[in-house]
Design an enzyme around this catalytic site. Structure first.
Site, mmCIF file in Angstrom:
data_model
loop_
_atom_site.group_PDB
_atom_site.id
_atom_site.type_symbol
_atom_site.label_atom_id
_atom_site.label_comp_id
_atom_site.label_asym_id
_atom_site.label_seq_id
_atom_site.Cartn_x
_atom_site.Cartn_y
_atom_site.Cartn_z
ATOM 1 N N THR A 129 17.914 48.353 59.729
ATOM 2 C CA THR A 129 16.697 48.713 59.013
ATOM 3 C C THR A 129 16.577 47.807 57.795
ATOM 4 O OG1 THR A 129 16.963 51.029 59.675
ATOM 5 C CG2 THR A 129 15.584 50.636 57.771
ATOM 6 N N GLY A 158 21.044 53.434 59.386
ATOM 7 C CA GLY A 158 20.902 54.398 60.469
ATOM 8 C C GLY A 158 21.411 55.779 60.109
#
Length: 531
Positions: free
Chosen positions: A351, A434
């Site tokens: 991310t 995550g």
């Protein structure tokens, strides 16, 4: 104050505007946008688009997006859910009929309809000052002309080598003569540059209709995917009502489910009445209590989290004081609990997170992702769109709230955060990694609010994370052997982390001095920049 003779870096302090991202080129592009008259939303999306090019293993236009936004630094927090949905044909019975018992990373079924571009378009329209075409120009230039592979990016390329090789189109773009790109090499994505130019010209329709959508659908359908144009037509993100809890005179804000923010808040509710055990956040006793709280909270995440449009998620009950008290009371102060049963949780990885504050004190906390490193590994070749694998977040048990269903959103790990106090926003913050993100919010906030660290020190501190399956506890190699041994004696199965745990950014707003204090995680290639 940190030891100025030891490795580390000081917070960045500036009066006007600031951006903190996991890539220096993205932070610079965001600052340029602020100096050219853009606001915090414009700058955050500029950075996000750049990262969609220069951090392809972590984010992209084939991924999803969440945002928290505080206009003029107020505590009237705007929350946006830009996560994708399963195809309309993705009924659990189809998977049962085809003998599929779980969704793996490189399956076309792991690809939910990307929500990022729709999110960017809506957020720009409603909260930005610059047109989307201006916002996308730096990203277009880097995709067309090339960008340097950073040290952490090279690490991520190598780590995802097998995923990249799994798709010939992906391998052709992201391997150099069959080998991972190395630090300092120039990489170009000309097809992605043209796609970004199309989006700059046509907005949402440039991605969800026409040649780009056709290219994505053709690739997915050739692999057996169930995706159709109707799914792309329905890929519209939602403004949602944020949720919050109170901690040390501050309000902590998160997006509601399908994201895991509610469990970050539950962790904070548990930790508010647990001792600091002195002034060291890495004492064995403190680590033990954080591990045990995390195990209990992640057990509940696996039981309850899903799409609230398809099942009831008991947010109020999870955030009640009574429930936090009951979980806290279940922690043995000296001994680890038995490993939790294997609940077949999906594992989550990559991310990017972005913090921006502008001169008018608009505050943006934004996160964008392709999930695992290089997502599904599936690349639509003509458009250059690398597709996420968020469908791995689903389970295929019809009785579970997170079971796949037509048009349903999966369990999502990405969670932007916002801190307010006395009616004003005081800090956008977020943690990458995550599964770790909810635990990481607790790590960062408690180091800041309980241990008196600044925004950089709180991110520099060594990390650990209990595997949600309950089998082991990962610790970074900077945690001392003595601490590891003490935790082992308590019953924890300690293993050294093979990769850095997470990443993070944050900007603290000092309203009294009218100054911004920024920090950026040393585990990434990024930085905070102010002016």
């Amino acid at each position: 104050m940190r030891n100025l003779q030891a490795p580390g870096r000081s917070p960045v302090i500036a009066p006007h505007g600031m951006a903190s991202t996991s890539h220096s080129l993205a932070s610079e592009a965001a600052i340029a946008m602020l100096k050219n008259g853009g606001n915090a939303m414009d700058a955050a999306l500029t950075a996000c688009a750049v990262q969609a090019v220069v951090e392809p293993g972590s984010t992209g236009i084939g991924g999803d997006c969440f945002c928290l936004y505080a206009p003029a630094g107020s505590e009237t927090i705007v929350a946006f859910n830009g996560s994708g949905r399963a195809p309309l044909a993705a009924d659990v019975s189809w998977f049962q009929d085809h003998g599929i018992t779980h969704i793996t990373q490189t399956m076309p079924h792991a690809v939910t309809i990307p929500g990022a571009v729709d999110a960017w378009c809506q957020l720009t329209r409603d909260h930005g000052q610059k047109p989307l075409a201006d916002i996308l120009q730096p990203a277009i230039a880097y995709a067309r002309d090339g960008y340097p592979i950073g040290q952490r990016i090279a690490f991520d390329f190598a780590a995802a080598n097998e995923v990249i090789k799994s798709d010939p189109d992906t391998a052709a773009l992201f391997l150099d003569d069959g080998e991972p790109y190395q630090m300092g090499q120039r990489h170009q994505q000309p097809a992605l540059a043209k796609t970004l130019e199309t989006i700059a010209t046509y907005g949402r329709d440039g991605f969800y209709k026409g040649a780009v959508a056709n290219d994505i659908l053709a690739k997915l359908n050739s692999l057996g995917g169930l995706h159709t144009q109707a799914d792309f037509d329905m890929a519209i993100g939602d403004y949602v009502t944020p949720i919050k809890t109170r901690y040390r005179d501050h309000d902590i804000w998160e997006c509601p489910p399908n994201g895991q923010g509610v469990f970050a808040l539950l962790l904070m509710n548990i930790m508010k009445d647990i001792s600091t055990f002195g002034d060291d956040p890495l004492s064995p006793q403190r680590i033990h209590h954080e591990i045990e709280a995390g195990r209990l909270v992640y057990r509940d995440r696996s039981l309850y989290l899903g799409d609230p449009n398809f099942s009831t998620i008991p947010v109020d009950e999870l955030l009640s004081a009574e429930y936090a008290n009951s979980l806290r009371a279940a922690i043995d102060p000296d001994v680890a609990t038995s490993p939790l049963p294997d609940l077949s949780l999906p594992r989550h990885k990559s991310t990017v997170y972005i913090s921006v504050v502008d001169k008018d004190r608009n505050v943006c906390s934004l996160i964008n992702t392709v999930f695992h490193g290089f997502g599904s590994g599936i690349l639509a070749p003509a458009s250059g769109v690398l597709l996420q694998n968020r469908g791995m977040g689903f389970v295929l048990d019809p009785a579970h709230p997170n079971c796949i269903a037509p048009g349903k959103r999966p369990l999502h790990t990405i969670i932007p955060g916002m801190l307010t106090r006395n009616g004003k926003a005081v800090m956008p913050f977020g943690v990458m990694g995550g599964d770790y993100q909810a635990f990481g919010h607790m790590h960062f906030l408690t180091r800041l609010l309980d241990y008196g660290m600044d925004v950089q020190q709180a991110q520099d501190t060594p990390r650990f994370f209990a595997d949600p399956h309950g089998a082991f506890v990962e610790v970074e190699n900077t945690i001392s052997p003595e601490t590891r041994e003490a935790l082992t004696k308590m019953g924890h199965n300690i293993v050294e982390a093979t990769t850095p745990i997470g990443g993070s950014q944050a900007i603290w707003i000092d309203w009294k001095e009218d100054m911004l204090h920024g920090g950026s995680d040393p585990r990434k290639d990024g930085c905070a920049i102010g002016y």
